[in-house]
Scaffold this motif. Structure first.
Motif, mmCIF file in Angstrom:
data_model
loop_
_atom_site.group_PDB
_atom_site.id
_atom_site.type_symbol
_atom_site.label_atom_id
_atom_site.label_comp_id
_atom_site.label_asym_id
_atom_site.label_seq_id
_atom_site.Cartn_x
_atom_site.Cartn_y
_atom_site.Cartn_z
ATOM 1 N N VAL A 1 -1.343 12.829 -7.878
ATOM 2 C CA VAL A 1 -1.516 12.435 -9.082
ATOM 3 C C VAL A 1 -2.424 10.910 -8.570
ATOM 4 C CG1 VAL A 1 -0.260 10.742 -10.853
ATOM 5 C CG2 VAL A 1 0.534 13.153 -10.389
ATOM 6 N N ALA A 2 -1.920 10.308 -7.468
ATOM 7 C CA ALA A 2 -2.484 8.993 -6.929
ATOM 8 C C ALA A 2 -3.935 9.214 -6.665
ATOM 9 C CB ALA A 2 -1.634 8.629 -5.772
ATOM 10 N N TYR B 1 -6.014 2.468 0.570
ATOM 11 C CA TYR B 1 -4.674 1.728 1.189
ATOM 12 C C TYR B 1 -5.098 0.843 2.312
ATOM 13 C CZ TYR B 1 -3.055 3.739 5.905
ATOM 14 O OH TYR B 1 -2.737 3.985 7.034
ATOM 15 N N ALA B 2 -6.200 0.865 3.021
ATOM 16 C CA ALA B 2 -6.533 -0.175 4.236
ATOM 17 C C ALA B 2 -7.491 -1.027 3.746
ATOM 18 C CB ALA B 2 -7.044 0.678 5.352
ATOM 19 N N ASN B 3 -7.697 -1.209 2.418
ATOM 20 C CA ASN B 3 -8.470 -2.227 1.884
ATOM 21 C C ASN B 3 -9.983 -2.038 2.236
ATOM 22 O OD1 ASN B 3 -8.842 -4.489 0.072
ATOM 23 N ND2 ASN B 3 -8.737 -6.126 1.734
ATOM 24 N N ASN C 1 0.780 -1.331 -0.016
ATOM 25 C CA ASN C 1 0.014 -0.051 0.037
ATOM 26 C C ASN C 1 0.765 1.348 0.070
ATOM 27 O OD1 ASN C 1 0.745 0.506 2.666
ATOM 28 N ND2 ASN C 1 -0.993 -0.603 3.524
ATOM 29 N N LEU C 2 2.208 1.067 0.099
ATOM 30 C CA LEU C 2 2.956 2.329 -0.066
ATOM 31 C C LEU C 2 2.881 3.319 -1.293
ATOM 32 C CD1 LEU C 2 6.091 0.864 1.971
ATOM 33 C CD2 LEU C 2 4.764 3.073 2.740
ATOM 34 N N LEU C 3 2.228 2.782 -2.244
ATOM 35 C CA LEU C 3 2.160 3.793 -3.348
ATOM 36 C C LEU C 3 0.682 3.911 -3.733
ATOM 37 C CD1 LEU C 3 5.100 2.522 -5.980
ATOM 38 C CD2 LEU C 3 5.156 4.089 -4.391
ATOM 39 N N ILE C 4 -0.228 3.724 -2.793
ATOM 40 C CA ILE C 4 -1.569 3.954 -2.866
ATOM 41 C C ILE C 4 -1.837 5.197 -2.251
ATOM 42 C CG2 ILE C 4 -3.923 3.620 -2.222
ATOM 43 C CD1 ILE C 4 -3.142 0.555 -2.251
ATOM 44 N N GLU C 5 -1.615 5.364 -0.859
ATOM 45 C CA GLU C 5 -1.534 6.816 -0.069
ATOM 46 C C GLU C 5 0.059 7.300 -0.327
ATOM 47 O OE1 GLU C 5 -3.784 7.908 3.567
ATOM 48 O OE2 GLU C 5 -1.460 8.110 4.241
#
Length: 410
Positions: free
Chosen positions: A317-318, A260-262, A74-78
């Motif tokens: 962007v994310a 990120y936390a699903n 998840n480090l590239l989601i948030e």
């Protein structure tokens, strides 16, 4: 490409096997450098070279970095910048500072990272300021309702020299922690399955009477109560189940946190109330920072500045390409894949909410906490000064266009 996609060919077992060989920090840093999907062999090779580079010489300082819920997927989601900061600081100091990155709640969680840093169990931490406010109440200073109009205001304040006297210095003096940098989003109500078959929210009244999970922020509760959102303290790890089963109607948090936390599979609507901060910040023990030589302190600050500029660009962007916070929504985003609808309220509805709960219109609600925070800041009018500072930029400024500044240099 999301890190989850990059790692999709690699099993959790293989990932931990690599981490056991080269360390989780080296493995995660290696994964973060790939531009596309990776094989186990490619990641192993990158992890090995990353490890060799990082351990080429003896480190002068080994610092533990506790990063609550962040993990390899998840480090590239948030885009909160934690790994980028660690990678840059190691490179900038030529390995004199080495970071042991411990994420996924292995050493501390959203509400405990702040206290474990104060206790010296970790040296650096990343968690939301709102969850950290339980252990460091001065962080409530960011949470006056509608003090920030948008994400541009938030980034402007984080870069502003005014943030030194209004946020960073009182925080350090009172809690022994050095605020380094932060991601910036604004909180709304993430509605669960109870609202899956209901029309998309368009007004504040439609939310009235719902029962919603609240974080550790005391000021956030004031706004929620004024908006009739019935704040209920629910542990972050129990929120997903509560939304799924309908035990709570919604959760007060921000869009990329859902992603990120699903939580996206159990969220039906993301209602963008934008009523106070959602700031996943990184901070450091002030005593550890003070124990570094001057040139290494300079490196920490420069890496913090670099991480702040990275977060400003990458998270904007994310939000569109990865999370799905846009209208129209891009098809392959997390929100689109899980059927999460964005509820963007009109300017009129946001104004209505502001008039119901903000210090500007309801000063009596905030009086006790405002007085307390003003006392902790040495007598500054915290709300008014931050409010005025962020309104020195145009309300239509795009977040990515906010000018980066080295806030500590005035």
């Amino acid at each position: 490409m999301m890190i989850g996609d990059k790692l999709s060919r690699i099993s959790r077992r293989d990932l931990f096997k690599l981490a056991g060989q080269y360390g989780m920090s080296s493995t995660l840093m290696a994964a973060g450098t790939f531009g596309g999907a990776m094989s186990l062999a490619n990641l192993a090779s990158a992890a090995e070279s990353t490890y060799e580079r990082r351990f080429a010489k003896e480190a002068k300082y080994n610092l533990k970095f506790g990063a609550s819920g962040f993990n390899a997927r998840n480090l590239l989601i948030e885009r909160a910048g934690a790994l980028e900061f660690a990678r840059d600081l190691e490179a900038r100091t030529d390995g004199e500072i080495r970071i042991e990155f411990i994420g996924d709640n292995q050493i501390c969680g959203q509400t405990s990272c702040v206290e474990k840093t104060q206790q010296g169990i970790v040296d650096i931490y990343a968690a939301s300021t709102q969850n950290s406010a339980g252990g460091a109440p001065y962080l409530n200073v960011l949470d006056y309702a509608y003090m920030f109009r948008n994400r541009a205001d938030q980034y402007h304040f984080l870069y502003s020299p005014a943030s030194m006297r209004l946020l960073r210095e009182p925080y350090e003096k009172r809690h022994g922690l050095k605020f380094l940098f932060s991601h910036a989003e604004l909180r709304g109500i993430q509605l669960g399955m109870n609202f899956d078959d209901k029309p998309t929210i368009t007004s504040v009244e439609q939310l009235a009477g719902t029962k919603n999970r609240v974080t550790g922020t005391q000021l956030g509760r004031i706004a929620m109560e004024a908006l009739n959102l019935n704040p209920v303290p629910v542990a972050w790890e129990e929120t997903l189940d509560g939304l799924k089963q309908g035990l709570i109607d919604g959760a007060e948090t921000w869009a990329s946190a859902v992603a990120y936390a699903n939580m996206a599979p159990v969220v039906s609507q993301s209602v963008h109330l934008n009523f106070f901060c959602g700031t996943e910040h990184t901070a450091m023990s002030a005593s550890v920072f003070d124990g570094l030589e001057g040139y290494l302190q300079d490196a920490v600050m420069e890496s913090s500045y670099w991480a702040q500029t990275h977060v400003q660009a990458a998270n904007e962007v994310a939000l569109i390409n990865t999370v799905g916070q846009s209208d129209p929504q891009l098809p392959n985003t997390i929100f689109a894949q899980n059927g999460v609808r964005n509820a963007f309220l009109s300017a009129e509805e946001i104004k209505k909410a502001e008039e119901m709960c903000s210090p500007e219109y309801q000063p009596a609600l905030w009086e006790e906490w405002r007085e307390r925070l003003n006392g902790w800041s040495g007598g500054l009018d915290t709300y008014q000064e931050i409010y005025d500072e962020v309104r020195t930029i145009d309300a239509n400024t795009l977040p990515e266009n906010v000018e980066p500044r080295r806030w500590w240099k005035g």
